[in-house]
Scaffold this motif. Structure first.
Motif, short mmCIF file in Angstrom:
data_model
loop_
_atom_site.label_atom_id
_atom_site.label_comp_id
_atom_site.label_asym_id
_atom_site.label_seq_id
_atom_site.Cartn_x
_atom_site.Cartn_y
_atom_site.Cartn_z
N SER A 33 29.88 12.01 -6.74
CA SER A 33 29.91 10.03 -7.38
C SER A 33 31.02 10.79 -8.48
O SER A 33 31.59 10.08 -8.82
N ALA A 34 31.73 11.61 -8.89
CA ALA A 34 32.68 12.18 -9.88
C ALA A 34 33.77 11.63 -8.35
O ALA A 34 34.73 11.18 -9.40
N VAL A 35 34.01 11.65 -8.04
CA VAL A 35 35.47 10.93 -6.91
C VAL A 35 36.06 9.73 -7.34
O VAL A 35 37.21 9.25 -7.49
N PRO A 36 34.54 8.96 -7.19
CA PRO A 36 35.11 7.90 -7.43
C PRO A 36 35.30 6.95 -8.59
O PRO A 36 35.96 6.53 -8.73
N GLY A 37 35.14 8.15 -9.72
CA GLY A 37 34.44 8.37 -11.03
C GLY A 37 35.93 8.26 -11.21
O GLY A 37 36.42 7.49 -11.95
N VAL A 38 37.04 8.98 -10.93
CA VAL A 38 38.63 9.24 -11.57
C VAL A 38 38.97 8.69 -10.88
O VAL A 38 40.24 8.11 -11.36
N LEU A 39 39.00 8.09 -9.70
CA LEU A 39 39.97 6.68 -9.35
C LEU A 39 39.17 5.65 -9.64
O LEU A 39 40.84 5.37 -10.16
N GLY A 40 38.56 5.21 -10.77
CA GLY A 40 38.14 4.30 -10.99
C GLY A 40 39.40 4.26 -12.44
O GLY A 40 39.28 3.65 -13.01
N LEU A 41 39.14 5.38 -13.01
CA LEU A 41 39.67 5.68 -14.74
C LEU A 41 41.33 5.77 -14.29
O LEU A 41 41.90 5.27 -15.03
N LEU A 42 41.63 6.55 -12.93
CA LEU A 42 43.17 6.06 -13.33
C LEU A 42 43.83 4.74 -13.20
O LEU A 42 44.70 4.93 -13.16
N MET A 43 42.60 4.16 -11.78
CA MET A 43 42.93 2.63 -11.93
C MET A 43 43.57 1.99 -12.76
O MET A 43 44.52 1.43 -13.72
N ALA A 44 41.93 2.34 -14.71
CA ALA A 44 42.07 1.70 -15.38
C ALA A 44 43.26 2.43 -16.07
O ALA A 44 44.17 1.23 -17.11
N VAL A 45 43.41 3.36 -15.87
CA VAL A 45 44.43 3.92 -17.05
C VAL A 45 46.10 3.69 -16.34
O VAL A 45 46.83 3.02 -17.18
N ARG A 46 46.30 3.29 -15.80
CA ARG A 46 47.99 3.18 -14.66
C ARG A 46 47.65 1.61 -14.88
O ARG A 46 48.67 1.55 -15.63
N GLU A 47 46.99 0.85 -14.84
CA GLU A 47 46.89 -0.57 -15.59
C GLU A 47 47.44 -0.74 -17.02
O GLU A 47 48.50 -1.76 -17.56
N VAL A 48 46.58 -0.17 -17.65
CA VAL A 48 47.17 -0.18 -19.66
C VAL A 48 48.99 0.65 -18.98
O VAL A 48 48.88 -0.27 -20.57
N ARG A 49 48.69 1.74 -18.81
CA ARG A 49 49.86 1.33 -18.61
C ARG A 49 50.99 0.36 -18.63
O ARG A 49 52.16 0.40 -18.93
N TYR A 50 50.63 0.21 -16.90
CA TYR A 50 51.29 -0.77 -16.95
C TYR A 50 52.03 -2.49 -17.72
O TYR A 50 52.85 -3.02 -18.15
N LEU A 51 50.57 -2.44 -19.02
CA LEU A 51 51.09 -3.27 -19.79
C LEU A 51 51.20 -2.75 -20.99
O LEU A 51 52.72 -3.99 -21.21
N ARG A 52 51.46 -1.91 -20.97
CA ARG A 52 52.03 -1.45 -21.74
C ARG A 52 53.44 -1.69 -21.58
O ARG A 52 54.24 -1.77 -22.84
N ARG A 53 54.03 -0.79 -20.96
CA ARG A 53 55.49 -1.47 -20.69
C ARG A 53 56.01 -2.70 -20.33
O ARG A 53 57.17 -2.79 -21.19
N LEU A 54 55.71 -4.02 -20.24
CA LEU A 54 55.54 -4.42 -20.30
C LEU A 54 56.01 -5.14 -21.32
O LEU A 54 56.66 -5.96 -21.06
N GLN A 55 54.39 -5.05 -22.05
CA GLN A 55 54.73 -5.26 -23.30
C GLN A 55 55.67 -5.25 -24.38
O GLN A 55 56.52 -5.77 -25.25
N SER A 56 56.09 -4.01 -24.27
CA SER A 56 57.22 -2.66 -25.03
C SER A 56 58.63 -3.99 -24.31
O SER A 56 59.84 -3.14 -24.77
N GLY A 57 58.72 -4.72 -23.07
CA GLY A 57 60.01 -5.00 -22.14
C GLY A 57 60.55 -3.61 -21.62
O GLY A 57 61.76 -4.30 -21.33
N LYS A 58 60.30 -3.37 -20.98
CA LYS A 58 60.59 -2.40 -20.10
C LYS A 58 61.12 -2.22 -18.81
O LYS A 58 61.39 -2.42 -18.70
N ILE A 59 60.07 -3.49 -18.70
CA ILE A 59 60.39 -3.95 -17.63
C ILE A 59 59.47 -5.59 -17.46
O ILE A 59 59.90 -6.30 -18.27
N SER A 60 60.12 -6.06 -15.99
CA SER A 60 60.04 -7.92 -15.81
C SER A 60 58.20 -8.06 -15.84
O SER A 60 57.70 -6.99 -15.64
N GLY A 61 57.86 -9.51 -15.93
CA GLY A 61 56.52 -9.84 -15.91
C GLY A 61 56.80 -9.60 -14.09
O GLY A 61 54.98 -9.73 -14.28
N LYS A 62 57.11 -9.31 -13.09
CA LYS A 62 56.89 -8.90 -11.49
C LYS A 62 56.89 -7.95 -11.65
O LYS A 62 57.39 -7.00 -12.01
#
Length: 85
Positions: A33-62
């Protein structure tokens, strides 16, 4: 509360919930059960990193690697040889 990206919030919360449920599974003796757990964690971390880049203006809203065409272009018969499908 305007400006909340509800899809991103659902992605982060969902990934965190999957991680926590799978962590309980690992503690209870289900190591696979560690496999889907790690995938869920990576998915959440990737989204948080995307939101931080979006907030800092490094990327557009799309989304930057979105290569999807609008669905209306699928109905355009001029893209097909002979003009029809």
């Amino acid at each position: 509360m305007t400006g909340i990206r509800w899809g991103s919030l659902a992605t982060v919360v969902g990934g965190g919930v999957i991680f926590l449920v799978c962590l309980v599974g690992v503690i209870l003796g289900h190591p696979w059960s560690a496999v889907p757990g790690v995938l869920g964690l990576l998915m959440a971390v990737r989204e948080v990193r995307y939101l931080r880049r979006l907030q800092s203006g490094k990327i557009s809203g799309k989304r930057e690697n979105s290569h999807h065409e609008p669905h209306s272009s699928l109905k355009d018969s001029s893209r097909w040889p002979g003009g029809t499908r």
